[in-house]
Design an enzyme around this catalytic site. Sequence first.
Site, PDB file in Angstrom:
ATOM      1  N   SER A 186      -4.831  29.616  -3.055  1.00  0.00           N
ATOM      2  CA  SER A 186      -5.125  29.538  -4.290  1.00  0.00           C
ATOM      3  C   SER A 186      -5.463  28.003  -5.076  1.00  0.00           C
ATOM      4  O   SER A 186      -5.743  27.591  -6.143  1.00  0.00           O
ATOM      5  CB  SER A 186      -4.080  29.962  -5.311  1.00  0.00           C
ATOM      6  OG  SER A 186      -2.787  29.197  -4.955  1.00  0.00           O
TER       7      SER A 186
ATOM      8  N   SER B 259       0.817  20.902   9.156  1.00  0.00           N
ATOM      9  CA  SER B 259       1.961  20.107   9.056  1.00  0.00           C
ATOM     10  C   SER B 259       1.859  18.904   8.097  1.00  0.00           C
ATOM     11  O   SER B 259       1.229  19.312   6.768  1.00  0.00           O
ATOM     12  CB  SER B 259       2.403  19.682  10.241  1.00  0.00           C
ATOM     13  OG  SER B 259       3.558  18.535  10.423  1.00  0.00           O
TER      14      SER B 259
ATOM     15  N   TYR C  72      11.635  18.268   2.922  1.00  0.00           N
ATOM     16  CA  TYR C  72      10.238  18.380   3.245  1.00  0.00           C
ATOM     17  C   TYR C  72      10.078  17.843   4.564  1.00  0.00           C
ATOM     18  O   TYR C  72       9.332  18.588   5.537  1.00  0.00           O
ATOM     19  CB  TYR C  72       9.267  17.731   2.151  1.00  0.00           C
ATOM     20  CG  TYR C  72       7.766  17.742   2.512  1.00  0.00           C
ATOM     21  CD1 TYR C  72       7.227  19.016   2.418  1.00  0.00           C
ATOM     22  CD2 TYR C  72       7.097  16.630   2.919  1.00  0.00           C
ATOM     23  CE1 TYR C  72       5.817  19.124   2.567  1.00  0.00           C
ATOM     24  CE2 TYR C  72       5.904  16.837   3.082  1.00  0.00           C
ATOM     25  CZ  TYR C  72       5.161  18.165   3.077  1.00  0.00           C
ATOM     26  OH  TYR C  72       3.922  18.205   3.335  1.00  0.00           O
TER      27      TYR C  72
ATOM     28  N   LYS D 284       8.542  20.011   8.215  1.00  0.00           N
ATOM     29  CA  LYS D 284       7.361  19.611   8.941  1.00  0.00           C
ATOM     30  C   LYS D 284       7.580  18.874  10.208  1.00  0.00           C
ATOM     31  O   LYS D 284       6.912  19.331  11.219  1.00  0.00           O
ATOM     32  CB  LYS D 284       6.656  18.457   7.940  1.00  0.00           C
ATOM     33  CG  LYS D 284       6.135  18.966   6.621  1.00  0.00           C
ATOM     34  CD  LYS D 284       5.190  20.142   6.691  1.00  0.00           C
ATOM     35  CE  LYS D 284       4.564  20.600   5.336  1.00  0.00           C
ATOM     36  NZ  LYS D 284       3.623  21.730   5.442  1.00  0.00           N
TER      37      LYS D 284
HETATM   38  N1  LIG Z   1      -1.759  16.899  -0.342  1.00  0.00           N
HETATM   39  C1  LIG Z   1      -1.161  16.092   0.450  1.00  0.00           C
HETATM   40  O1  LIG Z   1      -1.122  14.893   0.272  1.00  0.00           O
HETATM   41  C2  LIG Z   1      -0.489  16.721   1.929  1.00  0.00           C
HETATM   42  C3  LIG Z   1      -0.248  15.936   2.644  1.00  0.00           C
HETATM   43  C4  LIG Z   1       0.277  16.237   3.790  1.00  0.00           C
HETATM   44  C5  LIG Z   1       0.536  17.695   4.013  1.00  0.00           C
HETATM   45  N2  LIG Z   1       0.173  18.560   3.037  1.00  0.00           N
HETATM   46  C6  LIG Z   1       0.422  20.125   3.337  1.00  0.00           C
HETATM   47  O2  LIG Z   1      -0.829  20.697   3.098  1.00  0.00           O
HETATM   48  C7  LIG Z   1      -0.508  22.283   2.905  1.00  0.00           C
HETATM   49  C8  LIG Z   1      -1.529  22.328   1.711  1.00  0.00           C
HETATM   50  O3  LIG Z   1      -1.116  21.697   0.584  1.00  0.00           O
HETATM   51  P1  LIG Z   1      -2.208  21.227  -0.642  1.00  0.00           P
HETATM   52  O4  LIG Z   1      -2.146  19.893  -0.615  1.00  0.00           O
HETATM   53  O5  LIG Z   1      -3.364  21.992  -0.595  1.00  0.00           O
HETATM   54  O6  LIG Z   1      -1.229  21.579  -1.820  1.00  0.00           O
HETATM   55  P2  LIG Z   1      -1.602  22.678  -3.338  1.00  0.00           P
HETATM   56  O7  LIG Z   1      -2.571  22.224  -3.830  1.00  0.00           O
HETATM   57  O8  LIG Z   1      -0.048  22.526  -3.936  1.00  0.00           O
HETATM   58  O9  LIG Z   1      -1.491  23.911  -2.624  1.00  0.00           O
HETATM   59  C9  LIG Z   1      -0.273  24.740  -2.031  1.00  0.00           C
HETATM   60  C10 LIG Z   1      -0.704  26.104  -1.826  1.00  0.00           C
HETATM   61  O10 LIG Z   1       0.328  26.613  -1.016  1.00  0.00           O
HETATM   62  C11 LIG Z   1       0.646  28.047  -1.777  1.00  0.00           C
HETATM   63  N3  LIG Z   1       2.152  28.276  -1.676  1.00  0.00           N
HETATM   64  C12 LIG Z   1       3.149  27.621  -2.089  1.00  0.00           C
HETATM   65  N4  LIG Z   1       4.172  28.375  -1.974  1.00  0.00           N
HETATM   66  C13 LIG Z   1       3.860  29.817  -1.622  1.00  0.00           C
HETATM   67  C14 LIG Z   1       4.469  30.847  -1.373  1.00  0.00           C
HETATM   68  N5  LIG Z   1       5.858  31.039  -1.482  1.00  0.00           N
HETATM   69  N6  LIG Z   1       3.706  31.964  -0.700  1.00  0.00           N
HETATM   70  C15 LIG Z   1       2.403  31.755  -0.665  1.00  0.00           C
HETATM   71  N7  LIG Z   1       1.769  30.554  -0.954  1.00  0.00           N
HETATM   72  C16 LIG Z   1       2.499  29.492  -1.364  1.00  0.00           C
HETATM   73  C17 LIG Z   1       0.200  27.563  -3.358  1.00  0.00           C
HETATM   74  O11 LIG Z   1      -0.038  29.194  -3.867  1.00  0.00           O
HETATM   75  P3  LIG Z   1       0.471  29.798  -4.904  1.00  0.00           P
HETATM   76  O12 LIG Z   1       1.497  28.833  -5.921  1.00  0.00           O
HETATM   77  O13 LIG Z   1      -0.534  30.480  -5.782  1.00  0.00           O
HETATM   78  O14 LIG Z   1       1.362  30.830  -4.324  1.00  0.00           O
HETATM   79  C18 LIG Z   1      -0.903  27.008  -2.911  1.00  0.00           C
HETATM   80  O15 LIG Z   1      -2.113  27.490  -2.907  1.00  0.00           O
HETATM   81  C19 LIG Z   1       0.975  22.096   2.569  1.00  0.00           C
HETATM   82  O16 LIG Z   1       1.524  22.866   3.658  1.00  0.00           O
HETATM   83  C20 LIG Z   1       1.351  20.614   2.253  1.00  0.00           C
HETATM   84  O17 LIG Z   1       2.733  20.781   2.610  1.00  0.00           O
HETATM   85  C21 LIG Z   1      -0.345  18.310   1.959  1.00  0.00           C
END
Ligand SMILES: NC(=O)c1ccc[n+]([C@@H]2O[C@H](COP(=O)([O-])OP(=O)(O)OC[C@H]3O[C@@H](n4cnc5c(N)ncnc54)[C@H](OP(=O)(O)O)[C@@H]3O)[C@@H](O)[C@H]2O)c1
Length: 274
Positions: free
Chosen positions: A12, A130, A144, A148
């Site tokens: 989403s 991750s 967090y 990971k």
């Molecule tokens: N952005 C960064 O800088 C970064 C860096 C390293 C790793 N990551 C990792 O990349 C992945 C994606 O993150 P993003 O950056 O795209 O963040 P984001 O924009 O906040 O998206 C996170 C997604 O996870 C979903 N989510 C959270 N809790 C959930 C639950 N209980 N059940 C189902 N869905 C859930 C949210 O959907 P709903 O809230 O609608 O459920 C949302 O679609 C994550 O695992 C994050 O830890 C991100």
Amino acid sequence: MTRKTVLITGASSGMGYAAAKLFAKRGWRVYAGARRVEKIPGGANIYALYLDVTDETSIRNFAQFAISHAPRIDVLINNAGYGEFGPLEEVGVQRVRKQLNTNLVGASELTKLVLPTMRKQGAGRIVNISSIGGDMYSPMGGWYYVTKHALNVWSDTLDSEVRQFGIRSVIVEPGGTASSWSEIAMNNAQANLRENSPYAKLTEAMVTLFNQMNSSTHATSADLARVFYQAATDTIPRHRYFYSLGDRLLGHFSRAHQATFHSLLNVVTNQLLK
Ligand SMILES: NC(=O)c1ccc[n+]([C@@H]2O[C@H](COP(=O)([O-])OP(=O)(O)OC[C@H]3O[C@@H](n4cnc5c(N)ncnc54)[C@H](OP(=O)(O)O)[C@@H]3O)[C@@H](O)[C@H]2O)c1
């Protein structure tokens, strides 16, 4: 030719949203899950489904729908996740459990439900999202980073068990990427602080640092979606996928030189506390 099928969690927002669009554009059948199902991208190839990865029934319904609807399951992308930031002394146990359940246990439970289908097919790929925080760490993000690091070990162990069936489990380690992630993690850092917390100064400094790093990040969610696609489709997958050379080097340095990394982190933390 049968269209390929991918299941994507956390579709989403951010990288999961971008990945759902990319796979659909490239002709894949996409089962896209999130709690805010109305925010999942629309499109002919996308089946938007309610999914809460912390809820067993929801995980089962999501997996069963895809398995009974699609002719085969080629790829599962465990992407749903967030950062429960805050000082380790002060993060409440309910929030610790939610962090572990979302970033680690949810991925494991969903994977267990798709593996029998992949085993029958004699092929399949689990792509686990991750973070460079799976190799390194900093103050205020402890739980967090625990999830990971654990996801990396879980994925590597799984890979060693399922390769015999033609299935692979691989890791993508994004670095700072434009999405909602940073805002949610920094809000949690502040929400988890107790009144008159002795960690208030360090938290404030870390939030400022993360916000600065976030505003200078150049990686977009669409960039990372392309990395997810490569991890899902490489004939011989790599052990780890990174978006940038900087992320790869940081991950490598913190793994290969743990004591030096830890000393440098202490120098930076002392500077932040001045
Ligand atoms: N952005 C960064 O800088 C970064 C860096 C390293 C790793 N990551 C990792 O990349 C992945 C994606 O993150 P993003 O950056 O795209 O963040 P984001 O924009 O906040 O998206 C996170 C997604 O996870 C979903 N989510 C959270 N809790 C959930 C639950 N209980 N059940 C189902 N869905 C859930 C949210 O959907 P709903 O809230 O609608 O459920 C949302 O679609 C994550 O695992 C994050 O830890 C991100």
